[in-house]
Enzyme design. Structure first.
Site, PDB file in Angstrom:
ATOM      1  N   CYS A  46     -12.775   1.525  16.711  1.00 47.95           N
ATOM      2  CA  CYS A  46     -11.586   0.737  16.415  1.00 47.95           C
ATOM      3  C   CYS A  46     -10.797   0.387  17.682  1.00 47.95           C
ATOM      4  CB  CYS A  46     -10.780   1.594  15.442  1.00 47.95           C
ATOM      5  SG  CYS A  46      -9.123   1.120  15.107  1.00 47.95           S
ATOM      6  N   MET A  47     -10.426   1.384  18.461  1.00 50.05           N
ATOM      7  CA  MET A  47      -9.494   1.166  19.572  1.00 50.05           C
ATOM      8  C   MET A  47     -10.096   1.397  20.946  1.00 50.05           C
ATOM      9  SD  MET A  47      -7.040   0.116  17.897  1.00 50.05           S
ATOM     10  CE  MET A  47      -6.009  -0.195  19.328  1.00 50.05           C
ATOM     11  N   MET A  82      -8.747  -5.835  15.997  1.00 47.56           N
ATOM     12  CA  MET A  82     -10.194  -5.677  15.977  1.00 47.56           C
ATOM     13  C   MET A  82     -10.981  -6.890  16.455  1.00 47.56           C
ATOM     14  SD  MET A  82     -10.478  -2.612  15.150  1.00 47.56           S
ATOM     15  CE  MET A  82      -8.855  -2.248  15.798  1.00 47.56           C
ATOM     16  N   LYS A 137       0.841  -1.213   0.000  1.00 48.05           N
ATOM     17  CA  LYS A 137       0.000   0.000   0.000  1.00 48.05           C
ATOM     18  C   LYS A 137       0.865   1.247   0.000  1.00 48.05           C
ATOM     19  CE  LYS A 137      -2.277  -0.974   3.775  1.00 48.05           C
ATOM     20  NZ  LYS A 137      -1.769  -2.336   3.997  1.00 48.05           N
ATOM     21  N   GLY A 171      -4.866   0.263  14.921  1.00 43.97           N
ATOM     22  CA  GLY A 171      -5.190   0.178  13.505  1.00 43.97           C
ATOM     23  C   GLY A 171      -4.738   1.355  12.676  1.00 43.97           C
ATOM     24  N   GLN A 172      -5.063   2.561  13.168  1.00 42.37           N
ATOM     25  CA  GLN A 172      -4.820   3.745  12.359  1.00 42.37           C
ATOM     26  C   GLN A 172      -3.503   4.417  12.748  1.00 42.37           C
ATOM     27  OE1 GLN A 172      -8.611   5.846  10.999  1.00 42.37           O
ATOM     28  NE2 GLN A 172      -9.129   5.218  13.073  1.00 42.37           N
TER      29      GLN A 172
END
Lengths: 198, 760
Positions: free
Chosen positions: B173-174, B341, B84, B378-379
């Site tokens: 998400c977190m 997740m 990516k 995640g981010q």
């Protein structure tokens, strides 16, 4: 290619050297691309290109029964395979149907289950083109191989490695390769047919 | 050298030109790509994508981003990038970049000037605030926004407008991981760093498809295991994934029924003597689910209900496998658990987190090299901007909370606003916020760097609110599923076009430079928010923020002396180093590897008598005794268990090649060809029963919607489970997901919904 630049050189010498190098590069790139510019795979169950070219009647039943339109008629081809069925994985890869309608439909046994895994064509990675060979990390081909680890996995250098005994040469890996220039090559045991005098 | 004839040359030169365009060398002796690297300016930065936080070098030429390569000196990725990141330049230069502000007139978005666009925003926000009060406004941001951007939003909404309706997609998400750390340790974020990876003998990958979600971490795991064949890796996941390449053992719990498995592992660890009773005595407290204090004995009693045999009945995981997993963990001298997740996006996400923390607390496998309970974020900036920056409805910058009067005072003083401006009650969490938008209680919302129309669970329910209320979207790409509801669309500068900080999974804050000017009329989000603040009348409150550095320094001042001390992380320093792991209290402090133990400046400052007889002190512990907490969390079914009408468990997730809603990865043709569309993974046994062929069309539905999609018959999801990647707008699987949420973390249960499947 000169390994050292002369202390002085004329503009003409420089330009000649430049264009020679360019021509050489273009040729080598074109050969590597052209060998795979068609990048076609044998229909499933084929013994080899030589065998196919010798026995296939071009009835095209295999093409007509393929539910995924993965088999196509070869059009232009430097190895003179025009008119024969093949898989163009960059367009549409074989989906490994469990019931193999193509093999079932083949009139004369050119395609047969016995040849499901054969060594006449093997897939290999070009480490110079593979992202893993450039110090990056990619797993797209491995992740998408429908057979799994037994057919395709990363070797100890992180490069994809195919096991012919399990690989079905469906071409899904080729389609999956996200490298800027597709890194997966098709190697043939022998040329499809003797080439006319060049 | 064979001579090319003219025909061959012409025939192939077109191909060669194309090849040259992607870096085939035209000059002798240069390696592939080098020619592209010649004559470029290289800038040290951080990847735009996941929470791993890989270092990248951005190559620019003539004010254009032309290349990205890994930063060889960054210890996180050592120069490696996933596929990516490789294609980031395409996203920067894409045709889909939003270049001009737009305002909706007569139902259509039309381009306009910044002046008009900002005016529309300020006027509408002020009108709503005046007529309906500050809580009729809301901000919804992102774990992909820079810390400075979230800081500005926080000040504008909480400090000036006066609403705590400030949320961000890390809530989706977190939040459960945050809740887990807060209840187990007392403070958020991991005790260790990535440095533990190469020192660990054992990895428990729980609800993490690391190979696709955190690829460079996976690569480190792979290499580590290859170099050390004794390393054991256990996966707990209802689905086989590419991560299984490195697995020694894989447990497949029925989705949503895994809590008993986690408890059973603890049961075996204690029963078979792997507990470290000395460590427990000095460092660990016990609490029953209702918060009452317990002890090791009451914990053992609690675990009697979670023997492997009992856990097998609920989860479907063979008892023998549970025992195997526990023994692998127990026998290893060091062990790391990693999760993402699969544990967080659950209606008992906090409980799931607690139960994994328990393994480490009862065995003492924490606070020493190679051992940690390590949540994977995640981010790229969920930690830095939102968890640390306080970008959620109950938080304030620097790990503070709105409910604490002293915290409100401290923040208000730095912001230069009256403390009374900051409301003491938390605002609406994400699901509630969009629910309020749908009901019309929230009448104006500012959405930044995220696409909730696609990413919210049960997404369709919330489209009504987006449609009817006043929506401002600050975004770098157009169109998205969310911009189509916007009344105002503001073009935001994208990664590489703005400076700022990202803080990743391992507490590492890293600086990103502005390498090229923003394209078109795009402007930096932090300046957009600043200017909206000024136009809304908060001129003096926002006057000072001329530069990113001013914002960062002000934010940092709020971390002085705290667990997340960033006073040693000035831009000047961050520009030179490859990030700093907090606490980093001074400019000459190297940053902290292990928290709560010697070497952590906060621990080192503690008086000797507190540390006597212990190697760790959890100084944030709510029991005020420096002890971490083992929680006795019971099993609870998922919000929507399967039944006769909905016999499948639908779970969603991501894939290696794509990110979120495809605004960025969708700009790379190679990534699109690698994975062009969504699909539903179904186990071959299930497919056979339903007469579903591979690559055929199926319909799948939940109580919230249905969708036609291509089936992928593959031995990955366990029988009874369907997996769908969530990236494509055309297959908006989040419409089918359940918006039931964890009552503690408010994080929705994306990972389990009850579904039916049939041939199309």
């Amino acid at each position: 290619m000169p390994s050292e630049t002369p202390a002085t050189f004329t503009r003409q010498q420089f330009l000649r050297g430049f264009w020679q190098n360019l021509a050489a590069e273009v040729q080598s790139v074109s050969q590597s691309l052209q060998g795979d510019a068609t990048r076609i795979l044998l229909p499933p169950g084929s013994q080899s290109w030589q065998h196919l070219l010798a026995t296939c009647t071009q009835c095209y039943k295999c093409i007509s029964v393929c539910p995924h339109e993965a088999l196509r008629v070869v059009r232009e081809d430097a190895d003179h395979r025009e008119g024969y069925p093949a898989i163009y994985p960059l367009l549409s890869a074989c989906q490994n149907c469990p019931d193999m309608p193509c093999i079932e439909a083949c009139e004369n046994g050119t395609l047969s289950y016995a040849n499901r895994h054969n060594s006449s064509q093997t897939l290999v990675v070009d480490p110079a083109l593979c992202l893993n060979g450039q110090g990056h990390f990619c797993m797209s081909c491995v992740n998408q191989c429908p057979v799994g680890e037994s057919a395709l996995k990363l070797d100890e250098n992180g490069l994809p490695e195919w096991n012919t005994a399990a690989c079905t040469a469906c071409g899904i890996c080729i389609q999956a390769c996200p490298a800027p220039t597709n890194a997966i090559k098709i190697q043939l045991e022998e040329a499809p047919c003797p080439s006319p005098a060049s | 050298m064979k001579q090319l004839n003219r025909r061959e040359f012409l025939k192939t030169s077109a191909a060669a030109t194309a090849a040259a365009g992607v870096g085939v060398s035209l000059f002798p002796g240069m390696a592939w790509g080098d020619q592209a690297r010649d004559g470029l300016n290289w800038h040290k930065s951080v990847c735009r994508y996941c929470g791993v936080g890989c270092g990248v070098m951005i190559g620019t030429k003539d004010d254009k981003v032309v290349a990205v390569k890994g930063d060889a000196e960054n210890t996180i990725n050592n120069g490696h990038l996933c596929v990516k990141a490789f294609y980031l330049p395409k996203a920067v230069n894409a045709d889909t970049r939003l270049l001009n502000p737009m305002v909706r007139k007569d139902g259509k978005l039309v381009e306009t000037s910044w002046d008009e666009a900002l005016d529309v925003v300020a006027k509408n926000f002020n009108k709503i605030r005046k007529e309906h009060g500050p809580d009729a406004l809301a901000f919804y941001g992102s774990g992909q926004a820079e810390t400075e951007e979230t800081y500005m939003a926080n000040k504008l909404f909480k400090g000036c407008i006066g609403t705590n309706n400030v949320e961000g997609n890390p809530r989706l998400c977190m939040a459960s991981a945050v809740g887990g750390y807060l209840t187990s340790h007392g403070l958020d974020e991991p005790a260790g760093t990535y440095e533990d990876i190469e020192k660990s003998e054992c990895f428990m990958l729980v609800g993490s498809n690391t190979a696709e979600a955190h690829p460079i971490i996976f690569e480190r795991l792979m290499r580590h295991k290859h170099a050390n064949p004794n390393v054991k890796i256990v996966i707990i996941d209802p689905r086989k994934t590419p991560t299984d390449q490195v697995a020694d053992l894989h447990l497949f719990p029925k989705p949503g029924f895994d809590l008993p498995v986690f408890n059973a592992i603890s049961q075996v660890l204690i029963a078979e003597g792997y507990a470290d009773e000395a460590f427990i005595k000095a460092h660990v407290g016990f609490k029953s689910n209702d918060g009452k204090l317990g002890d090791l004995e009451s914990y053992k009693k609690f675990l009697e209900d979670y023997t492997p045999e009992k856990a097998e009945k609920i989860s479907g995981v063979p008892a023998a496998d549970i025992v195997k997993a526990a023994r692998i963990f127990g026998k290893s001298k060091t062990a790391m658990s990693m999760w993402t997740m699969g544990l967080n996006q659950r209606q008992r996400g906090v409980w799931s987190n607690n139960l994994v923390h328990n393994w480490h607390l009862i065995t003492g496998k924490i606070g020493v090299p190679g051992s940690d309970a390590f949540s994977l974020t995640g981010q790229p900036n969920a930690c830095g901007g939102v968890r640390e920056g306080g970008g959620l409805c109950h938080l304030l910058p620097g790990h503070r909370v709105v409910a604490n009067e002293q915290h409100r005072k401290e923040v208000a003083e730095v912001w230069g606003v009256p403390a009374a401006n900051i409301a003491p009650k938390p605002g609406k969490h994400t699901v509630a916020m969009f629910g309020a938008l749908t009901d019309g209680d929230i009448k104006g919302i500012y959405i930044m760097c995220t696409s909730p129309a696609q990413s919210l669970p049960n997404a369709k329910k919330y489209w009504k609110g987006l449609k009817e209320q006043f929506v401002v979207v600050a975004e770098s790409f157009y169109p998205t599923m969310t911009t189509k509801y916007a009344d105002v669309v503001l073009p935001a500068a994208f990664w590489s076009e703005k400076e700022g900080v990202y803080g990743c999974t391992e507490r590492r804050s890293q600086y990103m430079p502005l390498t090229v000017p923003p394209r078109g009329q795009a402007r930096w989000d932090a300046f957009i928010l600043r200017d909206i603040g000024k136009r809304m009348g908060f001129e003096k409150e926002f006057a000072k923020y001329e530069t990113a550095e001013i914002m960062w320094d002000e934010y940092r001042s709020l971390t002085a002396g705290k667990d997340m001390d960033l006073m040693g992380a000035s831009y000047g320093r961050l520009k030179k180093v490859r990030g700093l792991t907090w606490p980093v209290p001074t400019e000459d402090h190297p940053g902290t590897y292990k928290r709560y133990t010697k070497g952590d400046p906060v621990f080192d400052r503690l008086p000797a008598e507190k540390k006597a007889g212990r190697r760790m002190y959890f100084y944030g512990s709510k029991t005020n005794d420096g002890k971490a907490t083992v929680w006795m969390r019971p099993h609870m079914d998922p919000a929507e268990p399967t039944d006769a009408e909905y016999p499948f468990a639908l779970t969603t997730g991501r894939i290696l090649e794509h990110w979120h809603t495809l605004t960025m990865t969708g700009t790379a043709p190679q990534l699109n060809r690698a994975v062009p569309k969504a699909y539903a993974e179904i186990h071959p046994a299930d497919a056979k029963k339903l007469g579903i062929a591979n690559r055929s069309q199926i319909v799948l539905g939940t109580r919230r919607g249905e969708m036609q999609i291509e089936a992928r018959v593959i031995d990955r999801p366990a029988p009874g489970t369907i997996f769908v990647p969530w990236h494509w707008e055309e297959w908006p699987i989040n419409v089918l997901c359940n918006d039931a949420f964890d009552p503690g973390s408010k994080e929705p249960e994306y990972k389990v919904a009850a579904a039916w499947v049939r041939k199309a």
